[in-house]
Design a protein around this motif. Structure first.
Motif, PDB file in Angstrom:
ATOM      1  N   THR A  27     -13.265  -1.203   4.203  1.00  0.00           N
ATOM      2  CA  THR A  27     -14.172  -0.272   4.863  1.00  0.00           C
ATOM      3  C   THR A  27     -13.515   1.202   4.274  1.00  0.00           C
ATOM      4  O   THR A  27     -12.349   1.201   3.715  1.00  0.00           O
ATOM      5  CB  THR A  27     -14.430   0.204   6.297  1.00  0.00           C
ATOM      6  N   GLN A  28     -14.020   2.309   4.325  1.00  0.00           N
ATOM      7  CA  GLN A  28     -13.625   3.520   3.781  1.00  0.00           C
ATOM      8  C   GLN A  28     -12.339   4.063   4.773  1.00  0.00           C
ATOM      9  O   GLN A  28     -11.561   4.371   4.000  1.00  0.00           O
ATOM     10  CB  GLN A  28     -14.671   4.586   4.044  1.00  0.00           C
ATOM     11  N   ARG A  29     -12.259   3.883   5.806  1.00  0.00           N
ATOM     12  CA  ARG A  29     -11.204   4.123   6.508  1.00  0.00           C
ATOM     13  C   ARG A  29     -10.062   3.397   6.315  1.00  0.00           C
ATOM     14  O   ARG A  29      -8.890   3.928   6.248  1.00  0.00           O
ATOM     15  CB  ARG A  29     -11.389   4.073   8.304  1.00  0.00           C
ATOM     16  N   HIS A  30     -10.014   2.157   6.175  1.00  0.00           N
ATOM     17  CA  HIS A  30      -8.960   1.242   5.840  1.00  0.00           C
ATOM     18  C   HIS A  30      -8.563   1.722   4.248  1.00  0.00           C
ATOM     19  O   HIS A  30      -7.454   1.385   3.970  1.00  0.00           O
ATOM     20  CB  HIS A  30      -9.412  -0.066   6.085  1.00  0.00           C
ATOM     21  N   ALA A  31      -9.431   1.616   3.347  1.00  0.00           N
ATOM     22  CA  ALA A  31      -9.127   2.065   2.032  1.00  0.00           C
ATOM     23  C   ALA A  31      -8.489   3.329   1.764  1.00  0.00           C
ATOM     24  O   ALA A  31      -7.473   3.567   1.219  1.00  0.00           O
ATOM     25  CB  ALA A  31     -10.438   2.027   1.038  1.00  0.00           C
ATOM     26  N   ARG A  32      -8.951   4.452   2.720  1.00  0.00           N
ATOM     27  CA  ARG A  32      -7.950   5.650   2.679  1.00  0.00           C
ATOM     28  C   ARG A  32      -6.424   5.122   2.911  1.00  0.00           C
ATOM     29  O   ARG A  32      -5.714   6.071   2.265  1.00  0.00           O
ATOM     30  CB  ARG A  32      -8.778   6.670   3.669  1.00  0.00           C
ATOM     31  N   GLU A  33      -6.468   4.402   4.075  1.00  0.00           N
ATOM     32  CA  GLU A  33      -5.044   4.339   4.570  1.00  0.00           C
ATOM     33  C   GLU A  33      -4.268   3.566   3.424  1.00  0.00           C
ATOM     34  O   GLU A  33      -3.084   3.852   3.037  1.00  0.00           O
ATOM     35  CB  GLU A  33      -5.021   3.615   5.814  1.00  0.00           C
ATOM     36  N   LYS A  34      -4.799   2.494   2.689  1.00  0.00           N
ATOM     37  CA  LYS A  34      -4.274   1.704   1.707  1.00  0.00           C
ATOM     38  C   LYS A  34      -3.898   2.553   0.790  1.00  0.00           C
ATOM     39  O   LYS A  34      -2.916   2.194  -0.006  1.00  0.00           O
ATOM     40  CB  LYS A  34      -5.264   0.492   1.574  1.00  0.00           C
ATOM     41  N   CYS A  35      -4.772   3.567   0.424  1.00  0.00           N
ATOM     42  CA  CYS A  35      -4.502   4.299  -1.301  1.00  0.00           C
ATOM     43  C   CYS A  35      -3.486   5.341  -0.692  1.00  0.00           C
ATOM     44  O   CYS A  35      -2.722   5.543  -1.595  1.00  0.00           O
ATOM     45  CB  CYS A  35      -5.972   4.720  -1.252  1.00  0.00           C
ATOM     46  N   LEU A  36      -3.496   5.877   0.404  1.00  0.00           N
ATOM     47  CA  LEU A  36      -2.363   6.874   0.929  1.00  0.00           C
ATOM     48  C   LEU A  36      -1.178   5.997   0.845  1.00  0.00           C
ATOM     49  O   LEU A  36       0.120   6.749   0.403  1.00  0.00           O
ATOM     50  CB  LEU A  36      -2.762   7.527   2.182  1.00  0.00           C
ATOM     51  N   ASP A  37      -0.994   4.999   1.376  1.00  0.00           N
ATOM     52  CA  ASP A  37       0.333   3.989   1.393  1.00  0.00           C
ATOM     53  C   ASP A  37       0.796   3.956   0.060  1.00  0.00           C
ATOM     54  O   ASP A  37       1.900   4.303  -0.323  1.00  0.00           O
ATOM     55  CB  ASP A  37      -0.167   2.751   2.027  1.00  0.00           C
ATOM     56  N   ALA A  38      -0.075   3.616  -0.974  1.00  0.00           N
ATOM     57  CA  ALA A  38       0.317   3.473  -2.398  1.00  0.00           C
ATOM     58  C   ALA A  38       0.782   4.828  -2.902  1.00  0.00           C
ATOM     59  O   ALA A  38       1.856   4.754  -3.621  1.00  0.00           O
ATOM     60  CB  ALA A  38      -0.804   3.144  -3.050  1.00  0.00           C
ATOM     61  N   THR A  39       0.191   5.927  -2.483  1.00  0.00           N
ATOM     62  CA  THR A  39       0.387   7.266  -3.166  1.00  0.00           C
ATOM     63  C   THR A  39       1.769   7.665  -2.386  1.00  0.00           C
ATOM     64  O   THR A  39       2.728   7.955  -3.012  1.00  0.00           O
ATOM     65  CB  THR A  39      -0.612   8.351  -2.564  1.00  0.00           C
ATOM     66  N   LEU A  40       2.225   7.332  -1.311  1.00  0.00           N
ATOM     67  CA  LEU A  40       3.264   7.684  -0.641  1.00  0.00           C
ATOM     68  C   LEU A  40       4.390   6.799  -1.193  1.00  0.00           C
ATOM     69  O   LEU A  40       5.774   7.410  -1.165  1.00  0.00           O
ATOM     70  CB  LEU A  40       3.355   7.492   0.930  1.00  0.00           C
ATOM     71  N   GLU A  41       4.176   5.701  -1.572  1.00  0.00           N
ATOM     72  CA  GLU A  41       5.126   4.728  -2.005  1.00  0.00           C
ATOM     73  C   GLU A  41       5.616   5.362  -3.529  1.00  0.00           C
ATOM     74  O   GLU A  41       6.597   5.289  -4.071  1.00  0.00           O
ATOM     75  CB  GLU A  41       4.702   3.323  -2.394  1.00  0.00           C
ATOM     76  N   LEU A  42       4.517   5.863  -4.263  1.00  0.00           N
ATOM     77  CA  LEU A  42       4.870   6.512  -5.560  1.00  0.00           C
ATOM     78  C   LEU A  42       5.753   7.537  -5.285  1.00  0.00           C
ATOM     79  O   LEU A  42       6.564   8.119  -6.127  1.00  0.00           O
ATOM     80  CB  LEU A  42       3.477   6.827  -6.370  1.00  0.00           C
ATOM     81  N   LEU A  43       5.173   8.647  -4.154  1.00  0.00           N
ATOM     82  CA  LEU A  43       6.063   9.767  -4.143  1.00  0.00           C
ATOM     83  C   LEU A  43       7.693   9.435  -3.731  1.00  0.00           C
ATOM     84  O   LEU A  43       8.698   9.864  -4.038  1.00  0.00           O
ATOM     85  CB  LEU A  43       5.772  10.522  -2.850  1.00  0.00           C
ATOM     86  N   ALA A  44       7.579   8.489  -2.932  1.00  0.00           N
ATOM     87  CA  ALA A  44       9.169   7.751  -2.546  1.00  0.00           C
ATOM     88  C   ALA A  44       9.932   7.382  -3.838  1.00  0.00           C
ATOM     89  O   ALA A  44      11.108   7.771  -3.982  1.00  0.00           O
ATOM     90  CB  ALA A  44       8.817   6.786  -1.453  1.00  0.00           C
ATOM     91  N   TYR A  45       9.153   6.697  -4.748  1.00  0.00           N
ATOM     92  CA  TYR A  45       9.722   6.390  -5.903  1.00  0.00           C
ATOM     93  C   TYR A  45      10.146   7.458  -6.845  1.00  0.00           C
ATOM     94  O   TYR A  45      11.384   7.385  -7.393  1.00  0.00           O
ATOM     95  CB  TYR A  45       8.707   5.450  -6.730  1.00  0.00           C
ATOM     96  N   GLU A  46       9.413   8.504  -6.706  1.00  0.00           N
ATOM     97  CA  GLU A  46       9.946   9.759  -7.533  1.00  0.00           C
ATOM     98  C   GLU A  46      11.262  10.142  -7.085  1.00  0.00           C
ATOM     99  O   GLU A  46      12.228  10.791  -7.761  1.00  0.00           O
ATOM    100  CB  GLU A  46       8.799  10.868  -7.519  1.00  0.00           C
ATOM    101  N   ARG A  47      11.223  10.428  -5.584  1.00  0.00           N
ATOM    102  CA  ARG A  47      12.312  10.977  -4.782  1.00  0.00           C
ATOM    103  C   ARG A  47      13.639   9.924  -5.205  1.00  0.00           C
ATOM    104  O   ARG A  47      14.692  10.545  -5.033  1.00  0.00           O
ATOM    105  CB  ARG A  47      12.290  11.101  -3.406  1.00  0.00           C
TER     106      ARG A  47
END
Length: 851
Positions: A421-441
């Motif tokens: 659903t949209q609500r689960h996709a938002r969380e899943k996509c944000l998890d991927a984004t935060l993983e990338l930010l953590a990778y940058e750090r």
């Protein structure tokens, strides 16, 4: 420490009770009949206690089944463990009594040395299992719950509750109202009502997220692990929940710094990305100018356009060029930044599809349901492994080879229609984004991360990024308040939206000091100058200082260097040096005062210990009084009843006689049409009287039908500014005569409901003059059949006897030897003609002279 119970007694105060505690707080747990929970939290001395009716967790399935600890039993004796650093943990293992519920739920509480406790859940499940919503905080008490929203904390008494994750949802049933923050770029989704509380008790508080499918933990097990919940209070007794959360975010946030940089988006020269243009023609001269005044250009950022699209998402067009330019920048005290949209927005979409990337929009997704999904623009699905892995490869090159130390992440949609659903996709996509930010750090712990569109005002973003976008347009102007300078409108545009979300009655103030927002940059370019090129140096200076004084860590420059003369550089260099030196002081900036869009006096204050910087702005022609709180509401946290003193540091430097007492609000009278910056420090002022300019000679005037007539005695003294200002409530322009001779206004500007003209009176110094005229509608202006408000006044910066004080570490004192004064001449109503009729006006003037 006298309240701390010895460790031997910590296990069981009573047979069925455990206590987690440190020098600040304690949490009580009660157990009986194979069940139990956290039942009370308090300070270590027992104050600020909350008795809790605790569900411990709430699991909501897709078929509307709901499970809490009452649907489980505890299967092993909970015990408190302590590690070598003194951190304590308590794990409670619940086993399901319901066949369809997750088999086991592990609840882990962790207490370190601070005044806060973390809590996480682990749901033991099978492959393919899923849940809709998971609450890691779900309880009721006898106390009222406040705040809440997306990424916003809940407050109960002095306690705050949240998650180390920006996209949690916080709800309560004490008249909960969604915060009405201003988000121009609001990538909203439809929660389908799944954020509503179910059968709540009075004063229920719930903090939850939408995890979806169970994940593989190892080859033998699957589980859902919750986002980490956290709750606490201020270490200082008596302080608010807001201050407690502010301390927590300060402690746990990504380490940040001041970052002053040039962005090439509006620069025709620097957009041609090569060494000659980007380095030789822009960087070297800019850095040299800033260095003169002690400032440093921390970075140079090519915006969209540096990247390749045909081979791999965000592969550099010229990898060697980036490496070579970064080395030159580093050798000269600067660094290299890059623009990147993590989901490929603004890339050549079809190139990515040919490479095997997937659109974030499935063919059956209804793009008309949200404004932000409409149109033909597409972007890539960040959940697709190929795209995600290619993106990591590009990031690795940027950070490890090109050694980028600043990334601007734009267009962060965090959405895919290819997942649940949209609500689960938002969380899943944000998890991927935060993983990338953590990778940058991970690749560079000191990298400065600017997370723009797609953020929202959650303080927990700061655990992942240095700053977030203020969520307005890039570089808007505002015509709400009459002003001669377009730069005033640019300043007002930013400030009115900060007021809208941070200081108005429409929503509670987010616990994010304004310093943590990207506000777009200082603009002076051919493509977007934000000036009619008639601005005074004082106009430029006010604009630059208002930008810097908000405290923003991210300082952007959008400049064409040929438009800045030495005085412009002096203003900018001194302001940048001051802001960089004062970054630590400016981190806790909050807004005070009224609505900038209504020309109410307002400002920003930044307390650190016993010192503050206060920036104020009055757009009206007359002085306004600003009341400044001197308490914890503006993050002042020292003792009340102490003496403090005041010093003006801009636009002049002067010790003031004001006697301030901490804990008592104080008032300042702010001159009309002015920006001032003050320094507040502990101590008592030795100054007796403020320096004041002599008042202007009296002038008279009147309005009759469509004519105005003014009699002005122009003084002979030295003035930095001596303007006659004429303002009408409509889009009309004046035809002006001085002593019967037609003259042209020196400056004009207009908004939707006003027009303003200035006439420089300097040519008539020492003379008595008669200024007469009438108004005609601006082409395309709305007809004005009735008389409308009109005002004429003089705004002057008059020379005073002032010490020639200067401090290179302070902003340039643009009017050190002058003070601003004003004199109203006439306030009335006037008519405006549809078209110019100079002959008729001349006849009326001749007739008036004869009379």
């Amino acid at each position: 420490m006298k309240y701390l119970i010895p460790l031997l007694l910590m296990s069981f105060l009573q047979a069925n009770e455990l206590i987690l505690q440190n020098q600040h707080i304690q949490a009580f747990f009660s157990f009986e009949a194979q069940n139990g929970s956290n039942t009370k939290i308090a300070r270590i001395d027992g104050s600020d206690a909350i008795e809790i009716n605790n569900d411990e967790f709430e699991i909501l399935t897709f078929d509307d089944k709901r499970y809490t600890r009452k649907d489980y039993k505890i299967i092993s004796k909970p015990e408190i463990k302590k590690d070598a650093k003194g951190n304590q943990s308590l794990v409670i293992i619940y086993e399901s009594l319901r066949e369809q519920a997750p088999a086991k739920v592990e609840v882990t509480y962790t207490l370190g040395q601070g005044p806060y406790i973390r809590k996480s859940l682990k749901l033991h499940m099978k492959q393919g299992d899923k849940i809709d919503r998971l609450s890691a905080i779900h309880f009721s008490s006898e106390q009222k719950v406040t705040l809440g929203g997306r990424g916003q904390p809940l407050n109960v008494g002095k306690w705050w509750f949240g998650m180390d994750y920006p996209c949690f949802y916080a709800r309560h049933n004490d008249n909960y109202k969604e915060p009405d923050f201003y988000y121009r770029w609001n990538y909203m989704i439809d929660l389908k009502g799944r954020d509503q509380l179910i059968n709540p008790r009075p004063h229920t508080a719930s903090i939850f997220h939408f995890p979806g499918y169970a994940k593989e933990m190892d080859e033998f097990s699957w589980a859902i692990v919750s986002k980490t919940a956290v709750f606490g209070l201020s270490a200082k007794k008596g302080e608010s929940a807001e201050l407690g959360l502010l301390d927590y975010i300060t402690e746990t946030r990504k380490k940040t710094r001041s970052y002053l940089h040039f962005n090439n988006w509006y620069s025709k020269v620097a957009k041609k990305l090569n060494k000659e243009n980007f380095i030789d023609k822009v960087f070297f001269p800019m850095q040299a100018q800033l260095k003169k005044y002690g400032a440093n250009l921390d970075g140079m950022c090519p915006d969209h356009g540096w990247e390749e699209t045909a081979s791999r998402c965000y592969e550099a067009k010229d990898p060697k060029l980036l490496v070579d330019m970064q080395k030159i920048l580093k050798d000269n005290g600067s660094g290299l930044g890059l623009w990147i949209a993590l989901d490929g927005t603004n890339q050549k979409f079809e190139d990515g599809i040919k490479l095997g990337y997937r659109s974030a929009y499935s063919k059956d997704f209804d793009r008309k349901q949200f404004a932000w999904t409409q149109g033909n623009k597409e972007y890539y699905d960040i959940l697709q492994p190929k795209y995600f892995n290619d993106l990591k490869k590009s990031l690795k090159y940027m950070i490890t080879e090109a050694k980028v130390d600043y990334i601007k992440h734009d267009f962060n949609h965090n959405f895919s229609s290819n997942y649940m659903t949209q609500r689960h996709a938002r969380e899943k996509c944000l998890d991927a984004t935060l993983e990338l930010l953590a990778y940058e750090r991970e690749l560079n712990p000191d990298i400065f991360i600017n997370f723009t569109n797609g953020a929202w005002f959650s303080p927990f973003w700061l655990q992942y990024a240095d700053c977030i976008w203020m969520m307005t347009g890039d570089s808007g102007g505002s015509g709400d308040v009459p002003s001669l300078s377009l730069r005033d409108g640019a300043t007002n545009y930013r400030c009115k939206y900060f007021y809208r979300s941070f200081n108005s009655e429409l929503c509670p103030r987010p616990v994010i000091p304004i310093a943590n927002f990207m506000t777009h940059g200082i603009l002076l370019s051919h493509r977007k100058p934000f000036t009619d090129f008639n601005d005074t140096l004082h106009d430029w200076s006010d604009y630059v200082l208002m930008y810097m004084a908000r405290g923003t860590t991210l300082k952007e420059l959008y400049l064409d260097l040929d438009l800045l003369d030495d005085d412009h550089w002096k203003v900018l260099g001194r302001a940048a040096n001051w802001a960089q030196r004062e970054q630590g002081q400016l981190m806790n900036t909050v807004m005070v005062g009224g609505d900038p869009a209504k020309a109410e006096v307002y400002g920003y204050i930044s307390w650190k210990g016993k010192r503050a910087l206060l920036t104020v702005r009055n757009q009206q022609r007359s002085p306004q009084k600003l009341t400044i709180p001197f308490n914890s509401s503006v993050y002042f946290r020292e003792k009340s009843g102490e003496k403090y003193k005041l010093k003006t540091i801009y636009p002049f430097i002067e010790e003031l006689p004001n006697k301030l007492i901490s804990g008592r609000d104080f008032q300042l009278s702010i001159p009309g049409n002015s920006v001032q910056i003050f320094e507040i420090q502990e101590g008592e002022s030795s100054s007796k009287d403020p320096i004041q300019a002599l008042p202007l000679q009296a002038s008279t005037g009147h309005v009759q039908d469509d004519l105005f007539s003014l009699n002005i005695d122009v003084p002979l003294d030295d003035f930095q500014r001596l303007d006659l200002l004429l303002q009408i409530a409509g889009k009309a322009e004046p035809i002006i005569y001085v002593d019967g001779k037609k003259v042209t206004p020196s400056r004009v500007n207009s908004g939707k409901r006003w027009a303003l003209a200035a006439l420089d009176l300097s040519p008539w110094k020492g003379k008595k003059i008669k200024v007469e005229g009438q108004y005609v509608l601006i082409p395309g202006g709305k007809s004005m059949p009735k008389a409308v408000p009109f005002v004429a006044w003089i705004c002057a910066d008059r020379k005073v006897e002032s010490h020639n004080i200067d401090d290179p570490d302070l902003p340039f004192p643009v009017s050190q030897k002058f003070r601003r004064i004003k004199q109203d001449i006439v306030v009335g109503k006037i008519k405006a003609r549809k078209e110019s009729a100079p002959t008729a006006l001349a006849l009326k003037l001749i007739k008036n002279k004869k009379q």
